[in-house]
Design a protein around this motif. Structure first.
Motif: not given
Length: 115
Positions: A12-31
């Motif tokens: 039930q959390h898979a779709k939202a978790a995948h979106q959150a991981v993509m946001q995490l990767f964006a933050l990791a790349a930017a910072r």
């Protein structure tokens, strides 16, 4: 140093978790200039269903997924900041249980044999 982070995600959390991981990767790349990869356990269905059947009280309900984030060639500052990035991306609340972080370094090549 290469870091591997594994954790469980419920269906039930898979779709939202995948979106959150993509946001995490964006933050990791930017910072930090770090590129992450996300994977899921290849043998998930057979192992997780068997595990749930063997111990119904365990936190391994059928359909539960094991995910792995991978970060290659990172520094200690990134590893230290990772929990904050996870919280900022909204992933922490979507993970079932703990996130397990393990970091590895390359071993030096073996010395040539003495003559």
């Amino acid at each position: 140093m290469d870091c591997y982070v594994y954790y469980r995600v419920s269906p039930q959390h898979a779709k939202a978790a995948h979106q959150a991981v993509m946001q995490l990767f964006a933050l990791a790349a930017a910072r930090f200039g770090v590129v992450g990869r996300i994977q899921s356990r290849a043998d998930a269905s057979a192992n997780e269903v068997a595990s749930a059947a063997a111990d119904p009280g365990a936190n391994d309900a059928p359909g539960m997924q094991t995910w792995m984030e991978r970060y290659d060639d990172v520094g200690p500052a990134f590893v230290t900041a990772l929990p904050e990035l996870v919280a900022e991306a909204g992933l922490a609340s979507l993970v079932d249980g703990e996130r397990h972080v393990e970091c590895f370094v390359d071993l030096p090549p073996p010395l040539p044999p003495c003559a």
